[in-house]
Design a protein around this motif. Structure first.
Motif, short mmCIF file in Angstrom:
data_model
loop_
_atom_site.label_atom_id
_atom_site.label_comp_id
_atom_site.label_asym_id
_atom_site.label_seq_id
_atom_site.Cartn_x
_atom_site.Cartn_y
_atom_site.Cartn_z
N ALA A 186 0.83 -1.20 0.00
CA ALA A 186 0.00 0.00 0.00
C ALA A 186 0.87 1.25 0.00
CB ALA A 186 -0.90 0.00 1.23
N SER A 187 0.32 2.32 -0.56
CA SER A 187 1.02 3.60 -0.58
C SER A 187 0.03 4.69 -0.95
CB SER A 187 2.17 3.56 -1.58
OG SER A 187 3.00 4.69 -1.43
N VAL A 221 9.19 2.33 -5.76
CA VAL A 221 10.04 1.20 -5.39
C VAL A 221 9.52 0.67 -4.07
CG1 VAL A 221 12.06 2.02 -6.67
CG2 VAL A 221 11.74 2.70 -4.30
N PHE A 222 10.07 -0.45 -3.63
CA PHE A 222 9.59 -1.08 -2.40
C PHE A 222 9.58 -0.11 -1.22
CE2 PHE A 222 10.38 -3.42 1.55
CZ PHE A 222 9.26 -4.22 1.57
N ALA A 223 10.60 0.71 -1.09
CA ALA A 223 10.72 1.64 0.04
C ALA A 223 9.60 2.67 0.08
CB ALA A 223 12.07 2.34 0.00
N ASP A 224 8.89 2.86 -1.03
CA ASP A 224 7.79 3.82 -1.09
C ASP A 224 6.47 3.23 -0.61
OD1 ASP A 224 9.51 5.71 -2.27
OD2 ASP A 224 9.03 4.99 -4.29
N THR A 225 6.48 1.96 -0.22
CA THR A 225 5.23 1.26 0.12
C THR A 225 5.24 0.74 1.56
OG1 THR A 225 6.01 -0.92 -0.58
CG2 THR A 225 5.03 0.48 -2.27
N THR A 226 4.05 0.39 2.02
CA THR A 226 3.89 -0.34 3.28
C THR A 226 3.43 -1.74 2.89
OG1 THR A 226 3.22 1.67 4.42
CG2 THR A 226 2.66 -0.42 5.47
N ASP A 243 2.63 -6.03 3.24
CA ASP A 243 2.08 -6.99 4.19
C ASP A 243 3.17 -7.37 5.18
OD1 ASP A 243 -0.49 -7.19 3.15
OD2 ASP A 243 -0.05 -8.95 1.95
N THR A 244 2.79 -7.78 6.38
CA THR A 244 3.73 -8.17 7.41
C THR A 244 4.67 -9.27 6.91
OG1 THR A 244 2.11 -7.66 9.10
CG2 THR A 244 3.91 -9.08 9.76
N GLY A 245 5.96 -9.08 7.15
CA GLY A 245 6.96 -10.08 6.81
C GLY A 245 7.59 -9.93 5.44
N LEU A 246 7.05 -9.08 4.59
CA LEU A 246 7.63 -8.91 3.26
C LEU A 246 8.76 -7.90 3.30
CD1 LEU A 246 4.37 -8.80 1.11
CD2 LEU A 246 5.89 -10.74 1.53
N THR A 247 9.85 -8.20 2.62
CA THR A 247 11.03 -7.32 2.64
C THR A 247 11.40 -6.78 1.27
OG1 THR A 247 12.48 -9.24 2.42
CG2 THR A 247 11.99 -8.50 4.66
N ALA A 248 10.65 -7.17 0.24
CA ALA A 248 10.93 -6.69 -1.12
C ALA A 248 9.74 -7.04 -2.01
CB ALA A 248 12.19 -7.35 -1.67
N PHE A 249 9.66 -6.36 -3.15
CA PHE A 249 8.68 -6.75 -4.15
C PHE A 249 9.04 -8.14 -4.66
CE2 PHE A 249 8.03 -2.09 -5.61
CZ PHE A 249 6.91 -1.94 -4.81
N PRO A 250 8.07 -8.96 -5.05
CA PRO A 250 8.41 -10.26 -5.63
C PRO A 250 9.03 -10.08 -7.02
CG PRO A 250 6.06 -9.87 -5.80
CD PRO A 250 6.63 -8.73 -5.00
N THR A 251 10.15 -10.72 -7.24
CA THR A 251 10.79 -10.61 -8.56
C THR A 251 10.19 -11.60 -9.55
OG1 THR A 251 12.55 -12.09 -7.83
CG2 THR A 251 12.96 -9.72 -7.65
N VAL A 252 9.56 -12.64 -9.03
CA VAL A 252 8.86 -13.62 -9.86
C VAL A 252 7.40 -13.63 -9.39
CG1 VAL A 252 8.70 -16.02 -10.56
CG2 VAL A 252 10.95 -14.99 -10.14
N PHE A 253 6.50 -13.35 -10.30
CA PHE A 253 5.08 -13.31 -9.93
C PHE A 253 4.25 -13.75 -11.13
CE2 PHE A 253 6.57 -9.23 -11.37
CZ PHE A 253 5.62 -8.82 -12.28
N ALA A 254 3.06 -14.27 -10.85
CA ALA A 254 2.17 -14.73 -11.92
C ALA A 254 1.40 -13.57 -12.54
CB ALA A 254 1.20 -15.76 -11.37
N SER A 255 0.97 -12.64 -11.71
CA SER A 255 0.23 -11.46 -12.20
C SER A 255 0.22 -10.41 -11.11
CB SER A 255 -1.21 -11.83 -12.58
OG SER A 255 -1.92 -12.23 -11.43
#
Length: 92
Positions: free
Chosen positions: A14-15, A30-35, A37-49
């Motif tokens: 969220a942002s 970038v990831f640092a601009d967002t809040t 979900d708990t436990g996530l430390t980066a955007f997923p580099t591999v994702f389905a959609s």
């Protein structure tokens, strides 16, 4: 017949529009601009959609790009800085 992987998860970030960086008329995040979900430390580099919600409304795929490191909202600079955004990535 397609083979479906047994594990599917959703990761949300969220942002607000104002947290992004202006790139002409677009906004980049970038990831640092967002809040995340708990436990996530980066955007997923591999994702389905991914889905992008601006002010709670699901956006068409022509409104943004996401490559696993940067979210770009096309013409995002035209939005009010306080408008909430939500990036939802489906990973498997």
């Amino acid at each position: 017949m397609a083979i479906v992987k047994p594990f599917i998860d959703s990761q949300r970030f969220a942002s607000t529009i104002g947290a992004g960086t202006v790139d002409v008329d677009d906004r980049t995040f970038v990831f640092a601009d967002t809040t995340p979900d708990t436990g996530l430390t980066a955007f997923p580099t591999v994702f389905a959609s991914y889905n992008l919600y601006i002010n709670g409304i699901l956006q068409l795929d022509t409104e943004s790009t996401f490559d696993g490191t940067t979210l770009t909202i096309i013409d995002g600079n035209l939005q009010n800085a306080g408008v909430p955004i939500l990036l939802e990535c489906t990973v498997n």
